[in-house]
Scaffold this active site. Sequence first.
Site, PDB file in Angstrom:
ATOM      1  N   GLU A 255       3.060  -8.256  -1.566  1.00  0.00           N
ATOM      2  CA  GLU A 255       1.881  -8.906  -0.962  1.00  0.00           C
ATOM      3  C   GLU A 255       1.899 -10.414  -1.166  1.00  0.00           C
ATOM      4  O   GLU A 255       1.396 -11.173  -0.341  1.00  0.00           O
ATOM      5  CB  GLU A 255       0.586  -8.318  -1.549  1.00  0.00           C
TER       6      GLU A 255
ATOM      7  N   GLU B 203       1.661   1.835  -3.477  1.00  0.00           N
ATOM      8  CA  GLU B 203       0.411   2.215  -4.165  1.00  0.00           C
ATOM      9  C   GLU B 203       0.039   3.678  -3.888  1.00  0.00           C
ATOM     10  O   GLU B 203      -0.394   4.406  -4.778  1.00  0.00           O
ATOM     11  CB  GLU B 203      -0.712   1.258  -3.743  1.00  0.00           C
TER      12      GLU B 203
ATOM     13  N   GLY C 289       0.812  -1.218   0.000  1.00  0.00           N
ATOM     14  CA  GLY C 289       0.000   0.000   0.000  1.00  0.00           C
ATOM     15  C   GLY C 289       0.844   1.266   0.000  1.00  0.00           C
ATOM     16  O   GLY C 289       0.401   2.308  -0.485  1.00  0.00           O
TER      17      GLY C 289
HETATM   18  N1  DAK Z   1       2.240  -3.876   8.914  1.00  0.00           N
HETATM   19  C1  DAK Z   1       2.403  -3.886  10.257  1.00  0.00           C
HETATM   20  N2  DAK Z   1       3.599  -3.792  10.867  1.00  0.00           N
HETATM   21  C2  DAK Z   1       4.686  -3.669  10.081  1.00  0.00           C
HETATM   22  C3  DAK Z   1       4.605  -3.650   8.660  1.00  0.00           C
HETATM   23  C4  DAK Z   1       3.302  -3.747   8.076  1.00  0.00           C
HETATM   24  N3  DAK Z   1       3.090  -3.687   6.769  1.00  0.00           N
HETATM   25  N4  DAK Z   1       5.860  -3.530   8.172  1.00  0.00           N
HETATM   26  C5  DAK Z   1       6.692  -3.465   9.222  1.00  0.00           C
HETATM   27  N5  DAK Z   1       5.989  -3.564  10.380  1.00  0.00           N
HETATM   28  C6  DAK Z   1       6.522  -3.537  11.748  1.00  0.00           C
HETATM   29  C7  DAK Z   1       7.190  -4.860  12.084  1.00  0.00           C
HETATM   30  O1  DAK Z   1       6.243  -5.821  12.494  1.00  0.00           O
HETATM   31  C8  DAK Z   1       8.097  -4.420  13.237  1.00  0.00           C
HETATM   32  O2  DAK Z   1       7.337  -4.278  14.397  1.00  0.00           O
HETATM   33  P1  DAK Z   1       7.805  -4.961  15.790  1.00  0.00           P
HETATM   34  O3  DAK Z   1       8.009  -6.394  15.509  1.00  0.00           O
HETATM   35  O4  DAK Z   1       9.085  -4.237  16.119  1.00  0.00           O
HETATM   36  O5  DAK Z   1       6.679  -4.660  16.744  1.00  0.00           O
HETATM   37  C9  DAK Z   1       8.531  -3.041  12.813  1.00  0.00           C
HETATM   38  O6  DAK Z   1       7.554  -2.584  11.851  1.00  0.00           O
HETATM   39  C10 DAK Z   1       9.901  -3.044  12.099  1.00  0.00           C
HETATM   40  O7  DAK Z   1       9.850  -3.966  11.057  1.00  0.00           O
HETATM   41  P2  DAK Z   1      10.962  -5.110  10.836  1.00  0.00           P
HETATM   42  O8  DAK Z   1      11.554  -5.534  12.133  1.00  0.00           O
HETATM   43  O9  DAK Z   1      10.353  -6.167  10.006  1.00  0.00           O
HETATM   44  O10 DAK Z   1      12.058  -4.276  10.018  1.00  0.00           O
HETATM   45  P3  DAK Z   1      13.117  -4.819   8.967  1.00  0.00           P
HETATM   46  O11 DAK Z   1      14.002  -3.654   8.659  1.00  0.00           O
HETATM   47  O12 DAK Z   1      13.731  -6.099   9.440  1.00  0.00           O
HETATM   48  O13 DAK Z   1      12.277  -5.205   7.671  1.00  0.00           O
HETATM   49  C11 DAK Z   1      10.598  -4.770   5.944  1.00  0.00           C
HETATM   50  C12 DAK Z   1      11.658  -4.188   6.953  1.00  0.00           C
HETATM   51  C13 DAK Z   1       9.867  -3.599   5.317  1.00  0.00           C
HETATM   52  C14 DAK Z   1      11.334  -5.562   4.847  1.00  0.00           C
HETATM   53  C15 DAK Z   1       9.643  -5.726   6.728  1.00  0.00           C
HETATM   54  O14 DAK Z   1       9.148  -5.029   7.864  1.00  0.00           O
HETATM   55  C16 DAK Z   1       8.463  -6.159   5.893  1.00  0.00           C
HETATM   56  O15 DAK Z   1       8.587  -7.076   5.046  1.00  0.00           O
HETATM   57  N6  DAK Z   1       7.269  -5.567   6.123  1.00  0.00           N
HETATM   58  C17 DAK Z   1       6.042  -5.950   5.474  1.00  0.00           C
HETATM   59  C18 DAK Z   1       5.997  -5.455   4.051  1.00  0.00           C
HETATM   60  C19 DAK Z   1       4.736  -5.896   3.323  1.00  0.00           C
HETATM   61  O16 DAK Z   1       4.447  -7.098   3.194  1.00  0.00           O
HETATM   62  N7  DAK Z   1       3.893  -4.938   2.872  1.00  0.00           N
HETATM   63  C20 DAK Z   1       2.684  -5.223   2.181  1.00  0.00           C
HETATM   64  C21 DAK Z   1       1.522  -5.331   3.183  1.00  0.00           C
HETATM   65  S1  DAK Z   1      -0.052  -5.725   2.402  1.00  0.00           S
HETATM   66  C22 DAK Z   1      -6.348  -1.880  -0.302  1.00  0.00           C
HETATM   67  C23 DAK Z   1      -5.445  -0.950   0.116  1.00  0.00           C
HETATM   68  C24 DAK Z   1      -4.170  -1.345   0.476  1.00  0.00           C
HETATM   69  C25 DAK Z   1      -3.769  -2.665   0.442  1.00  0.00           C
HETATM   70  C26 DAK Z   1      -4.664  -3.607   0.002  1.00  0.00           C
HETATM   71  C27 DAK Z   1      -5.968  -3.212  -0.363  1.00  0.00           C
HETATM   72  N8  DAK Z   1      -7.638  -1.494  -0.687  1.00  0.00           N
HETATM   73  C28 DAK Z   1      -7.937  -0.057  -0.848  1.00  0.00           C
HETATM   74  C29 DAK Z   1      -8.653  -2.444  -0.986  1.00  0.00           C
HETATM   75  C30 DAK Z   1      -2.406  -2.967   0.851  1.00  0.00           C
HETATM   76  C31 DAK Z   1      -1.959  -4.143   1.301  1.00  0.00           C
HETATM   77  C32 DAK Z   1      -0.562  -4.213   1.798  1.00  0.00           C
HETATM   78  O17 DAK Z   1       0.167  -3.256   1.779  1.00  0.00           O
END
Ligand code: DAK
Length: 258
Positions: free
Chosen positions: A132, A112, A109
Site C-alpha cells: 500500500e 490481509e 487486502g
Molecule cells: N486494483 C484494481 N485493479 C488491479 C489491481 C488492484 N489492486 N491489481 C491489478 N489490477 C489490474 C491492473 O490494473 C490491470 O488491469 P488493466 O490495466 O489490464 O485493465 C490488470 O489487473 C493486470 O495487472 P497488471 O497489468 O498490473 O499485471 P502485472 O503482472 O504487470 O503486475 C501486480 C501485477 C500485482 C504487481 C500489479 O498489478 C500491482 O502492483 N497491483 C496493485 C497491488 C497493490 O497495490 N495492492 C494493494 C491495494 S490497496 C480495508 C480493507 C482493505 C484495504 C484497506 C482497508 N478496510 C476494511 C478498512 C486494502 C487496501 C489495498 O489492498
Amino acid sequence: MSYETILVETRKNVGLITFNRPEALNALSTTLITELAEALRVMEKTDEIGAIVLTGSEKAFAAGADIKEMQSKSWPDSFVEDFITDGWEQVAACRKPIIAAVSGFALGGGCEIAMMCDFILASETAQFGQPEIKIGVWPGAGGSQRLTRLVGKSKSMEMCLTGRMMDADEAERSGLVSRIIPVADLVEDAVATAQKIASMSRPATMMVKDVVDRAYETTLAEGVRYERRMFQASFGTPDQREGMAAFVEKRKPKFGSD
Ligand code: DAK
C-alpha cells in the site's frame, strides 16, 4: 445462488470459494467482498459444511482492494460510509475453519484476507506483500497487526515500509504459511485438508479455532485458563464419549456431524 465475482462449490463436506475477477487479478471490489461475505454466511448456516477453502487463480489469490474503485474517495466520504469495512470482517468472524489456498499475488487486502483465514497453504508461486505504501496509503484490513504477529516486527516493518514481496519459501520459513504445495495440486490438497477437518467432531474443530485464536488476544495465563475450562467442557459433548469409546474399542469414531 449465483454470483458475479466468485465461484462457489460444495465438495462433500467442504465449501470452496474461488475469487473470479481474472481481468483485475482478483482485485477485491465492493461487489466481490459483498458476495464473499454472503457466501460465507450461507456456508456457516449449512450443516453439511464443516470447513471452507478460499482460493484465487494461479496468477493471483487477490492483488488487493480495487484501486480503481477507491481512487477518488474523499476522507469524509470514506469515514462516514465506513468505506470497505462491511463484509471484510466476515472472514475473520466466520466460526467454521477457513483455509486460504494461495497461488500468485496475495497483496494488500489479498494478503490481509489470507491472514484472516485460520491457516495458509501456498503454492511455490505465491507472493505475499503489503504494498500500500507504493500508492500512498498503508494497510487497512489488519495487515499491520496480523503480519507483525505472524512474521515478527522486523520483516513486517520492512514489508510495509518498502512494499517488498515475500515469496513462498520465505513465507513458510517465517511462519506465515503452514505448507508449500505444487501449484497444480494446491486446491485439491487444500480441499482434502479441509475435508479431513470437516470429518472431525464439529464442536471440537470450532472450539480448537476458538482456543488457538485466544493466543492472539490475551495473556498466556488467561489463554491457558480458557483452554483448560474449554477442555473440561468437552466432557459435556457426545463426540467426546464417542471419540474416546471408539479409540478404546479400536474402531473409527462416528461423530454427530457425520
Ligand atoms: N486494483 C484494481 N485493479 C488491479 C489491481 C488492484 N489492486 N491489481 C491489478 N489490477 C489490474 C491492473 O490494473 C490491470 O488491469 P488493466 O490495466 O489490464 O485493465 C490488470 O489487473 C493486470 O495487472 P497488471 O497489468 O498490473 O499485471 P502485472 O503482472 O504487470 O503486475 C501486480 C501485477 C500485482 C504487481 C500489479 O498489478 C500491482 O502492483 N497491483 C496493485 C497491488 C497493490 O497495490 N495492492 C494493494 C491495494 S490497496 C480495508 C480493507 C482493505 C484495504 C484497506 C482497508 N478496510 C476494511 C478498512 C486494502 C487496501 C489495498 O489492498
